[in-house]
Design an enzyme around this catalytic site. Structure first.
Site, short mmCIF file in Angstrom:
data_model
loop_
_atom_site.label_atom_id
_atom_site.label_comp_id
_atom_site.label_asym_id
_atom_site.label_seq_id
_atom_site.Cartn_x
_atom_site.Cartn_y
_atom_site.Cartn_z
CE1 TYR A 77 -14.66 36.40 -10.15
CE2 TYR A 77 -13.43 34.80 -8.87
CZ TYR A 77 -13.65 36.10 -9.26
OH TYR A 77 -12.87 37.11 -8.78
CG ASP A 107 -10.19 38.52 -7.51
OD1 ASP A 107 -11.05 39.42 -7.56
OD2 ASP A 107 -9.11 38.60 -8.11
CG HIS A 152 -6.45 35.35 -9.28
ND1 HIS A 152 -6.29 35.62 -10.63
CD2 HIS A 152 -6.94 36.47 -8.74
CE1 HIS A 152 -6.71 36.84 -10.89
NE2 HIS A 152 -7.10 37.38 -9.76
CG HIS A 210 -15.22 40.60 -8.49
ND1 HIS A 210 -15.25 41.81 -9.17
CD2 HIS A 210 -13.93 40.19 -8.52
CE1 HIS A 210 -14.02 42.10 -9.58
NE2 HIS A 210 -13.20 41.14 -9.19
CD GLU A 222 -6.61 40.90 -12.13
OE1 GLU A 222 -6.84 40.01 -11.30
OE2 GLU A 222 -6.74 40.73 -13.37
CG ASP A 261 -10.42 43.70 -10.83
OD1 ASP A 261 -9.19 43.53 -10.76
OD2 ASP A 261 -11.23 42.80 -10.56
CG HIS A 321 -6.12 40.92 -5.91
ND1 HIS A 321 -4.91 40.53 -6.44
CD2 HIS A 321 -7.05 40.62 -6.86
CE1 HIS A 321 -5.10 40.03 -7.65
NE2 HIS A 321 -6.39 40.07 -7.94
CG HIS A 350 -9.14 40.51 -17.42
ND1 HIS A 350 -9.38 39.17 -17.54
CD2 HIS A 350 -8.88 40.72 -16.11
CE1 HIS A 350 -9.29 38.60 -16.35
NE2 HIS A 350 -9.00 39.52 -15.47
FE1 FEO Z 1 -7.87 39.43 -9.56
FE2 FEO Z 1 -10.93 40.99 -9.28
O1 FEO Z 1 -9.12 40.82 -9.69
#
Ligand code: FEO
Length: 404
Positions: A196, A164, A145, A229, A80, A82, A78, A24
């Site tokens: 990151y 994250d 976040h 991740h 988001e 992904d 979370h 993104h």
């Molecule tokens: Fe905030 Fe890995 O997405």
């Protein structure tokens, strides 16, 4: 890659994205992973899901351990994209599972899916879920976040599923920090952590400090940190906790980054004697040309330096567009604890350096003024001014750095 048992009865069942280079908008030269975790207990529990185009891979990993129909609980730390865009594919196979999520997460998830068909339980900090031999303790981490974010702690395993937080964009055949250091290096892992943090978590330093302090007060004993991740921290989780605390406290390297762009190489020519002056003052220097550097790399280099000199030619009385773009992006990340100055060349009329200072001032950075402007092309005398400008800036940065 097949499922990996990371603790007795707890499996990584995620997917590796070797090819992603634009996450993104962030440049991800190392790729990334979408981690999710399966706990085999009396109540089989899945923590998080993966990005939609990796759902087949993650489901195959899941099915190698258990029939998804037997999953009793799904924790969504979370929302988001992904991490939740394969939730519908999972729920199609595990229709009786209950989803555990924060209230803000539920509200957000409602925009992705029709939740009326699923059983949802909202949780808040301190809530627990006994799943057999193990307990899940939920910790909300709003704005770390996203507003919905939370982490899940498993006391019996001394394990934190950190979404994250503490993650890195690294695609790798290995899953753990010790394995990664063996086959690559600690410095590469640290670089990925900084990358990151700088690009995603820079605005949230105060919240990170508060959350780390809360975790300390709760007395959570953490032996494994499993983010959504990258690499899982099992050899030395204290290292990543300390790195986060240091970054949140404003620690960085005694270094100056010169971040610039140029039209006809005049601003570029100013940067070379500046770099020499910084170096002769005994300060490390990194020179970054914006048109030759991905935005997220420039942000990381800014974050990795106590001081930053912004170089911009004047174009139509304002900053060069790539420099304006960089500063706008940086302002959104709310940088702190850095010293900054600006320089550049101009032809008929100046304006860019003044505008750069206005932007830096809006960010509340420690300003080094006045900036340096050169008409058309630096002469030998101008180059000497650039050297002095760089050297004096480095001297001021050294003094400023002592505060941290
Ligand atoms: Fe905030 Fe890995 O997405």
């Amino acid at each position: 890659m097949k499922a990996v048992e990371i603790k007795n009865g707890i499996y990584w069942v995620g997917a590796i994205d070797w090819a992603v280079r634009d996450f993104h908008g962030y440049t991800t030269p190392r790729g990334t992973t979408y981690n999710n975790y399966l706990i085999m207990d009396d109540e089989i529990t899945l923590l998080d899901t993966v990005k939609y185009d990796f759902s087949d891979i993650a489901i195959k990993n899941l099915q190698s351990i258990v029939d998804p129909a037997k999953i009793k609980n799904i924790v969504i730390n979370h929302i988001e994209n992904d991490h939740v865009t394969s939730l519908d594919a999972i729920m199609a196979l595990a229709p009786n599972a209950t989803i555990y999520i924060t209230e803000k997460g539920r509200k957000g998830l409602d925009r992705f899916y029709d939740l009326s068909k699923w059983t949802i339980r909202t949780v808040k900090t301190g809530d627990t879920l006994k799943i057999g031999k193990r307990t899940l303790l939920f910790l909300e981490t709003p704005m770390l976040h996203w507003p919905d974010s939370m982490m899940t702690y498993i006391p019996e395993e001394k394990m934190l599923i950190s979404q994250d937080g503490f993650g890195q964009h690294i695609a790798s055949a290995v899953r753990f920090d010790d394995e990664f250091v063996d086959c690559q290096s600690m410095s590469e892992l640290e670089d990925a952590v900084i990358d990151y943090y700088a690009n995603i978590l820079m605005p949230f330093g105060q919240l990170i400090k508060a959350k780390l302090s809360e975790v300390q007060k709760l007395g959570l004993d953490i032996e494994v940190i499993a983010p959504d991740h990258g690499i899982i921290w099992r050899k030395d989780p204290k290292k990543i906790l300390q790195m986060y605390l240091d970054m949140a406290n404003g620690k960085t390297r005694l270094r100056v980054s010169i971040i610039y762009d140029t039209m006809w190489a005049s601003t570029e020519k100013m940067s070379t004697p500046m770099m020499q002056g910084i170096k002769d003052e005994g300060v490390e220097c990194k020179v970054i040309k914006l048109r030759a550097t991905p935005m997220s790399v420039a942000i990381k280099e800014f974050w990795n330096s106590r001081g930053c000199l912004i170089g911009t030619p004047t174009l139509n009385n304002i900053m060069f567009p790539t420099v304006a773009e960089f500063l706008t992006h940086l302002r959104g990340l709310r940088p702190k604890n850095r010293m900054a100055g600006a320089f550049g060349s101009y032809g008929w009329g100046g304006g860019a350096v003044k505008e750069a200072y206005e932007e830096l001032n809006k960010m509340g950075l420690e300003l080094y003024e006045p900036g340096l402007q050169i008409l058309y092309k630096p002469s030998l005398e101008d180059e000497a001014k650039c050297y002095d400008f760089g050297r004096e800036f480095a001297r001021k940065v050294k003094i400023y750095h002592e505060k941290f």
